[in-house]
Motif scaffolding. Structure first.
Motif: not given
Ligand SMILES: [Cu+2]
Length: 268
Positions: A17-22, A5-11
């Protein structure tokens, strides 16, 4: 399970963040938008700090009071500390009031159309799900419109009254063409629901409300082609509501307008 669950949340957070920065706002096409960008950055920094602090505190408390093998009953009979409550409330109020006042002051400094120069007036109408742009033509006057004449299938999506002489040279287009370096006055309309006229490169966003005539001033922009979008979720086809703003040299604009009006007059 917890690890997955934590790995999914981090992903999810990293992808967002990547999408919005682009796909953040495009490069500024006007000198007056710098103040808006600075205000936006300030808001993001201040509210980002508050957001992160709150989430970290929440996480810490969840961790600290997580389920234990030997649950103890926690009793807290102490009165809530009024000073702590008051401090938090004051900080939050000062933050929101301060940002509001700073935003309003910044907005009032954005240059408006000067009194000396006559602006070029265009009419922008939002309809589910597209934009129509109307220019008054060489006579400088818009012809009358009537709701009962609105019929897109008849080639009259704006309901222009063709018996009004002022409407003879009105130009309706699917692109907004304006002259560079000239003050532009936009009269915003909506036919059905609330739309929002958004020109990201000019940092202009204004609601178009049915039954209202809203005035927006476009800051003078560098010649170029810019995106226009609808920033108000207006129905299933909302995503289709995009168009282009073409800022062209004045001579080119005059030639375009004359040619479009002549074609319009010939069509009658
Ligand atoms: Cu819309």
């Amino acid at each position: 399970m917890a690890r997955a669950l934590s790995a999914l949340l981090i992903a999810i957070i990293a992808a967002t963040a990547y999408f919005f920065s682009r796909t953040w706002l495009p490069a500024l096409a006007t000198s007056s938008g710098g103040a808006i960008d600075r205000q936006l950055t300030l808001n993001f920094i201040l509210l980002g700090v508050v957001f992160c602090a709150t989430q970290i505190a929440l996480g810490l408390f969840v961790w600290k009071y997580r389920e234990r093998a030997d649950p103890q009953v926690v009793t807290n009979t102490a009165q809530p500390d009024a000073r702590v409550e008051l401090t938090w409330l004051t900080i939050a109020a000062a933050l929101f009031l301060g940002l509001n006042i700073a935003g309003a002051a910044m907005q009032s400094r954005v240059p408006q159309v000067s009194a000396e120069e006559k602006p070029v007036t265009v009419e922008v109408t939002g309809v589910q799900f597209r934009w129509y742009f109307r220019q008054p033509g060489p006579d400088g006057r818009f012809g009358q419109t009537k709701p009962k004449l609105v019929d897109a299938s008849e080639g009259n999506p704006l309901g222009i009254d063709r018996s009004d002489p002022a409407s003879a040279d009105d130009v309706v287009s699917a692109e907004l063409v304006v002259p560079a370096g000239k003050p532009i006055e936009v009269r915003l309309h909506a036919q059905d629901v609330v739309h929002s006229f958004f020109v990201p490169a000019l940092r202009i966003k204004q609601d178009a409300v049915p039954g209202q005539d809203t005035l927006v001033h476009l800051p003078s922009a560098e010649p170029g082609t810019y995106d226009i979008a609808c920033a108000q979720l207006c129905g299933m086809g909302h995503y289709q509501m995009n168009a282009k703003l073409k800022v062209v040299p004045e001579a080119e604009y005059r030639a375009w307008l004359e040619q479009q009006s002549a074609a319009q007059v010939a069509r009658r």
